[in-house]
Structure formats: structure tokens, C-alpha cells
Design an enzyme around this catalytic site. Structure first.
Site, mmCIF file in Angstrom:
data_model
loop_
_atom_site.group_PDB
_atom_site.id
_atom_site.type_symbol
_atom_site.label_atom_id
_atom_site.label_comp_id
_atom_site.label_asym_id
_atom_site.label_seq_id
_atom_site.Cartn_x
_atom_site.Cartn_y
_atom_site.Cartn_z
ATOM 1 N N ARG A 124 -16.894 21.498 -16.080
ATOM 2 C CA ARG A 124 -16.238 20.078 -16.627
ATOM 3 C C ARG A 124 -16.743 19.931 -18.152
ATOM 4 N NH1 ARG A 124 -17.175 18.667 -11.311
ATOM 5 N NH2 ARG A 124 -15.099 18.358 -10.140
ATOM 6 N N LYS A 146 -8.558 19.002 -30.302
ATOM 7 C CA LYS A 146 -7.438 19.655 -29.700
ATOM 8 C C LYS A 146 -7.849 20.944 -29.187
ATOM 9 C CE LYS A 146 -3.275 16.966 -31.262
ATOM 10 N NZ LYS A 146 -2.193 17.592 -31.775
ATOM 11 N N GLU A 188 -0.816 24.052 -44.763
ATOM 12 C CA GLU A 188 -1.457 22.958 -43.879
ATOM 13 C C GLU A 188 -2.191 22.045 -45.007
ATOM 14 O OE1 GLU A 188 -0.648 22.240 -40.902
ATOM 15 O OE2 GLU A 188 -0.316 24.342 -39.917
ATOM 16 N N LYS A 230 -8.461 14.593 -42.793
ATOM 17 C CA LYS A 230 -8.002 14.558 -41.382
ATOM 18 C C LYS A 230 -9.041 13.998 -40.321
ATOM 19 C CE LYS A 230 -6.662 17.688 -37.392
ATOM 20 N NZ LYS A 230 -6.176 18.664 -36.610
ATOM 21 N N GLU A 240 -3.603 10.922 -30.481
ATOM 22 C CA GLU A 240 -2.327 11.095 -31.425
ATOM 23 C C GLU A 240 -1.367 10.092 -30.592
ATOM 24 O OE1 GLU A 240 -1.411 15.224 -31.816
ATOM 25 O OE2 GLU A 240 0.760 14.633 -32.227
ATOM 26 N N ARG A 244 -2.150 10.100 -36.086
ATOM 27 C CA ARG A 244 -2.365 11.211 -36.009
ATOM 28 C C ARG A 244 -0.913 11.959 -35.990
ATOM 29 N NH1 ARG A 244 -6.909 14.495 -32.478
ATOM 30 N NH2 ARG A 244 -6.486 16.613 -33.318
ATOM 31 N N ASN A 248 1.806 16.108 -38.103
ATOM 32 C CA ASN A 248 3.207 16.713 -37.848
ATOM 33 C C ASN A 248 4.215 16.976 -38.907
ATOM 34 O OD1 ASN A 248 1.832 17.330 -35.343
ATOM 35 N ND2 ASN A 248 2.882 15.573 -34.394
ATOM 36 N N HIS A 251 6.330 20.022 -39.202
ATOM 37 C CA HIS A 251 6.042 20.507 -37.955
ATOM 38 C C HIS A 251 7.254 20.450 -36.879
ATOM 39 C CE1 HIS A 251 2.155 21.200 -39.337
ATOM 40 N NE2 HIS A 251 1.832 21.860 -38.219
ATOM 41 N N HIS A 255 8.273 23.979 -35.998
ATOM 42 C CA HIS A 255 8.129 24.666 -34.571
ATOM 43 C C HIS A 255 9.414 25.056 -34.212
ATOM 44 C CE1 HIS A 255 4.368 21.925 -33.842
ATOM 45 N NE2 HIS A 255 4.097 23.093 -33.969
ATOM 46 N N HIS A 267 3.463 30.545 -38.727
ATOM 47 C CA HIS A 267 3.393 29.202 -38.582
ATOM 48 C C HIS A 267 3.304 28.385 -39.874
ATOM 49 C CE1 HIS A 267 2.203 25.392 -36.741
ATOM 50 N NE2 HIS A 267 1.508 25.253 -37.632
HETATM 51 N N1 LIG Z 1 -6.014 22.697 -32.078
HETATM 52 C C1 LIG Z 1 -5.358 22.237 -33.236
HETATM 53 O O1 LIG Z 1 -5.438 21.092 -33.652
HETATM 54 C C2 LIG Z 1 -4.509 23.270 -33.801
HETATM 55 C C3 LIG Z 1 -3.941 23.065 -35.171
HETATM 56 C C4 LIG Z 1 -3.294 23.810 -35.799
HETATM 57 C C5 LIG Z 1 -2.999 25.085 -35.245
HETATM 58 N N2 LIG Z 1 -3.507 25.473 -34.376
HETATM 59 C C6 LIG Z 1 -3.410 26.824 -33.621
HETATM 60 O O2 LIG Z 1 -4.050 27.562 -34.187
HETATM 61 C C7 LIG Z 1 -3.541 29.130 -34.178
HETATM 62 C C8 LIG Z 1 -3.174 29.781 -35.342
HETATM 63 O O3 LIG Z 1 -4.589 29.795 -36.040
HETATM 64 P P1 LIG Z 1 -4.857 30.978 -37.109
HETATM 65 O O4 LIG Z 1 -3.702 30.819 -38.213
HETATM 66 O O5 LIG Z 1 -6.305 31.093 -37.608
HETATM 67 O O6 LIG Z 1 -4.594 32.355 -36.301
HETATM 68 P P2 LIG Z 1 -5.687 33.522 -35.680
HETATM 69 O O7 LIG Z 1 -6.598 32.853 -35.114
HETATM 70 O O8 LIG Z 1 -4.543 34.261 -34.808
HETATM 71 O O9 LIG Z 1 -6.007 34.220 -37.052
HETATM 72 C C9 LIG Z 1 -5.230 35.080 -37.823
HETATM 73 C C10 LIG Z 1 -5.507 36.494 -37.832
HETATM 74 O O10 LIG Z 1 -6.723 36.486 -38.753
HETATM 75 C C11 LIG Z 1 -7.678 37.549 -38.413
HETATM 76 N N3 LIG Z 1 -8.926 36.720 -38.763
HETATM 77 C C12 LIG Z 1 -9.599 35.451 -38.683
HETATM 78 N N4 LIG Z 1 -10.297 35.234 -39.340
HETATM 79 C C13 LIG Z 1 -10.638 36.229 -40.161
HETATM 80 C C14 LIG Z 1 -11.231 36.676 -41.533
HETATM 81 N N5 LIG Z 1 -12.325 35.828 -41.948
HETATM 82 N N6 LIG Z 1 -10.980 37.598 -42.250
HETATM 83 C C15 LIG Z 1 -10.048 38.524 -41.788
HETATM 84 N N7 LIG Z 1 -9.263 38.381 -40.827
HETATM 85 C C16 LIG Z 1 -9.451 37.280 -39.880
HETATM 86 C C17 LIG Z 1 -7.815 37.125 -36.854
HETATM 87 O O11 LIG Z 1 -8.369 38.229 -36.192
HETATM 88 C C18 LIG Z 1 -6.254 37.003 -36.416
HETATM 89 O O12 LIG Z 1 -5.699 38.550 -36.494
HETATM 90 C C19 LIG Z 1 -2.342 28.945 -33.093
HETATM 91 O O13 LIG Z 1 -2.461 29.362 -31.957
HETATM 92 C C20 LIG Z 1 -2.216 27.196 -33.348
HETATM 93 O O14 LIG Z 1 -1.339 26.647 -32.234
HETATM 94 C C21 LIG Z 1 -4.403 24.502 -33.189
HETATM 95 ZN ZN LIG Z 2 0.301 23.452 -38.284
#
Ligand SMILES: NC(=O)c1ccc[n+]([C@@H]2O[C@H](COP(=O)([O-])OP(=O)(O)OC[C@H]3O[C@@H](n4cnc5c(N)ncnc54)[C@H](O)[C@@H]3O)[C@@H](O)[C@H]2O)c1
Ligand SMILES: [Zn+2]
Length: 362
Positions: A124, A146, A188, A230, A240, A244, A248, A251, A255, A267
Site C-alpha cells: 500500500r 501521477k 512540454e 508546474k 486535477e 491542473r 493539458n 494534449h 492525444h 508524444h
Molecule cells: N506522470 C505524468 O504526469 C506524465 C506526464 C507526461 C508524460 N508521462 C509519461 O511519460 C512517458 C514518456 O516519457 P519519455 O518521453 O521520457 O519516454 P521514455 O521514458 O520511454 O524515454 C525515452 C527513451 O529515452 C531513453 N533515455 C532515457 N533517458 C536517457 C538519457 N539520459 N540518455 C539516453 N537515452 C535516454 C529511454 O531508454 C527511452 O528509450 C509516457 O509513458 C507518458 O505517458 C507521464
Molecule cells: Zn505531455
């Protein structure tokens, strides 16, 4: 070094710091040892980040005398699934996780969401720390609590609000990121500035040509400012309910485009096109001037991001993703739209004809 406190009063009521600064990677073992409650460290990362930083960090943590278990998942969105959460939970339980343990998410948004959700649900909830390594994760996903995974019926449909104990951001991680990933994160940053802060937007315009992966000082400033903006929104609306939603921006269209392109568009690219398209709606609805729309698009283009709306073959999927019905009965999609630069309007109804015209390329 910047320290940005995030103070949550309504939710679980705790506060945490987001620390931003080059050189944090070297300080991490000591900082993590200080945060743990005497238990083991569970370092969760993906294969790419593990090769670059994970193994070395785990070894450095061990040297501080803290038992560290390094857990690797495959890189990419495909890892945000329930099987992998279960596997990680099993590893944690097998190795005696308890509330004095610390889960560390080292990686991009995928690792942050996955490790965060694992930590939020095992026993938990055990404490976790975010160490984001992509620009997107540094300015957006690691802050705000999130966490979650995908479901076959859609992205991010299973999750929780669970705030980290701390977020440690070293902009030097970005030097190894691909150019495309870096630009994704910039989308972003533009979103945050366009939605919340005209002076930050002006700052980005004046520095666009110098915004490269290795300009650590500039990146440190931009990340800290994005996080502060943020964080302030999350403090006022953790779950949200209203404010918040301003994060979006871009988005709703973004999306839908991601879904209709079968996720070929990344994205940040989809969000960039989404912001440009939504600015178009805002102009037509009298919320934004043409000059402001041009300034927004010019900044996105200057940062190497796309703004042209691409042809969408699967219109039904696009409209379904906007929650418009597929049978042609007037459906209504509600948008966050820019209302100038640095301000946005929430819950704006965009007439269906306007969306059809966007799809027609009119
Ligand atoms: N929780 C939230 O509030 C929130 C907000 C926005 C996005 N997200 C989520 O985030 C995800 C996207 O995140 P992302 O774009 O970071 O993708 P990711 O985590 O897949 O990273 C992208 C790629 O970069 C590589 N990588 C990471 N750090 C690196 C570094 N320093 N050097 C070289 N390679 C590196 C990773 O191995 C991966 O292949 C999605 O799943 C999305 O839904 C969540
Ligand atoms: Zn986003």
C-alpha cells in the site's frame, strides 16, 4: 543548484523538494542514503539508462553501505504494463521491501510512471524518489505525483496519485539523449510557458537558438522554471479538478493524433501540432489574436518542432479519441485553449465543424 519545494496540503499533506543542478548524479548516493529509512534501495531503470548510468549509480550506492538492488525493465512505452508491475512487486517482496525501503525511478517518463506505480501499490505504498533522465520527465512527468501504466484500451488508464519523497534532476543526463527525444521535451516546456507564464515564453523565444542538449546552464534554468510553474499548479490542484487541466494544453488534439497515427508520431511532436491546431481554434473563437498564434507557432518551429496538421487516415479513431461519437450525431469535445500567451481557458467547447475542417486541411 535550485531547490523547488512542492507543498501539498489537501492530499496526503506532505511536502517534497525538487532539486535541480548539474552534478547531482555524483551526489545521489549520499542524498539517497539520507532519505531512506534504513532499508534497502530498489533502483528501477530501463535497459538503455542502466547501461549509461544505472550500474554505476548502483555501485556507488553500495559503496555508501546501503544494500542496493538494481532492477532493469525493457526501454519503451511497452513496459508500462500490469505484468511488469507484478514482476517488479514480486522482486521487491522477495527481497524484503518494507516501509523503510526506498524505490528509485531512474529514467524517462516510462520508468517514472512504472516504478512510481509499483512503489505506490506494493505494501500500500513505500517511499519513492524520481531521478528523471529525459527532458520530458524532468520538466513534466516526474513532478506532480501521477503514476501509472497503460491498459489495452488506452494509455495511462490504470494509475494513482502518489507523490515522490524527492525529485533529483541533473541536466547533464540530457547530453546522451537523442535529438528527437530532446525536442519532445521542449514541446512540454513550451506548453508550460504558453499556458502559464508570458515572461517565460518571451525568455524561451529569446534563447531558442541556444537551447541545445549540452547547454547545461540554460537547461538548468529552464527546467527549474518549468518545475516551479508546474509545482505551483499541483500545489493548488493536486487531483486535477480544475487548474491542473491547464497542463493539458495541446494534449486533446495531441492525444487524438498520437492514437490515430498508431503512435508513430512521438508524444511531444503530437503535442506541438496539437498546440498549433488549438491556437487556430482559439483565434476563430476570439480567445487569441493572430499575432499571438504566429508567435506560438514560430517558437515551436524555432525549436525544431512540427506545427502542420498531418493528414489523418483514420478519422473515426481521431474523433473517438476526442470523445466525439462515431455516428455523426453532434458530439462535443471540451478543450483547454490558449487565451493569449501565458493564459488559458478551460473547458471550452469547440464546434464539431471546426474539428472537421481541421481534418479536411481547410
Ligand atoms: N506522470 C505524468 O504526469 C506524465 C506526464 C507526461 C508524460 N508521462 C509519461 O511519460 C512517458 C514518456 O516519457 P519519455 O518521453 O521520457 O519516454 P521514455 O521514458 O520511454 O524515454 C525515452 C527513451 O529515452 C531513453 N533515455 C532515457 N533517458 C536517457 C538519457 N539520459 N540518455 C539516453 N537515452 C535516454 C529511454 O531508454 C527511452 O528509450 C509516457 O509513458 C507518458 O505517458 C507521464
Ligand atoms: Zn505531455
Amino acid at each position: 543548484m535550485h531547490i523547488i519545494p512542492v507543498r501539498l496540503t489537501k492530499g496526503r499533506g506532505h511536502a517534497y523538494d525538487v532539486v535541480v543542478g548539474p552534478g547531482l548524479l555524483e551526489e545521489l548516493p549520499a542524498r539517497l542514503a539520507g532519505l531512506g529509512g534504513g532499508g534497502d534501495l530498489f533502483l528501477i531503470t530501463d535497459a538503455t539508462v542502466n547501461r549509461l548510468y544505472g550500474r554505476a549509480l548502483a555501485a556507488a550506492c553500495e559503496r555508501t553501505g546501503v544494500r542496493t538492488l538494481l532492477l532493469e525493465v525493457p526501454a519503451g512505452e511497452g513496459s508500462k504494463n500490469a505484468d511488469l508491475v507484478f514482476r517488479l512487486q514480486t522482486e521487491l517482496l522477495t527481497h524484503g521491501v518494507h516501509r523503510g525501503s526506498l524505490v528509485v525511478a531512474l529514467g524517462g517518463g516510462v520508468v517514472g510512471d512504472l516504478a512510481g506505480f509499483t512503489a505506490a501499490t506494493v505494501l500500500r505504498g513505500v517511499p519513492f524518489v524520481q531521478v528523471p533522465t529525459t527532458l520530458l520527465a524532468q520538466v513534466d512527468s516526474s513532478v506532480g505525483g501521477k503514476v501509472g501504466i497503460d491498459h489495452p484500451s488506452g494509455k495511462n488508464l490504470i494509475g494513482a496519485f502518489c507523490q515522490p519523497r524527492a525529485v533529483f534532476i541533473d541536466p547533464r543526463f540530457l547530453a546522451s539523449l537523442s535529438e528527437r527525444q530532446f525536442r519532445n521535451g521542449l514541446a512540454e516546456v513550451v506548453k508550460i510557458a504558453s499556458a502559464l507564464d508570458a515572461s517565460f515564453f518571451a525568455f524561451l523565444r529569446s534563447r531558442a537558438h541556444r537551447l541545445v542538449r549540452t547547454n547545461v546552464r540554460l537547461l538548468e534554468h529552464i527546467i527549474a522554471r518549468s518545475v516551479a510553474l508546474k509545482g505551483a499548479v499541483v500545489e493548488r490542484d493536486e487531483f486535477e479538478r480544475d487548474l491542473r487541466r491547464s497542463l493539458n494544453l495541446g494534449h486533446t488534439i495531441g492525444h487524438a493524433l498520437e492514437a490515430a497515427s498508431g503512435y508513430r508520431l512521438q508524444h511531444g511532436e503530437a503535442v506541438s501540432v496539437g498546440m498549433a491546431a488549438e491556437a487556430g481554434f482559439a483565434v476563430r473563437l476570439g480567445l487569441m489574436t493572430r499575432g499571438e498564434q504566429r508567435r506560438l507557432c514560430a517558437l515551436l518551429v524555432a525549436l525544431g518542432l512540427p506545427v502542420r496538421f498531418p493528414g489523418v487516415r483514420d478519422r473515426a479513431r481521431f474523433l473517438a479519441a476526442l470523445a466525439l461519437d462515431k455516428k455523426g450525431v453532434a458530439g462535443k469535445a471540451r478543450f483547454v485553449l490558449p487565451a493569449g500567451i501565458g493564459v488559458c481557458a478551460l473547458g471550452v467547447e469547440v464546434p464539431r465543424e471546426m474539428i472537421e475542417q481541421l481534418l479536411d486541411g481547410a
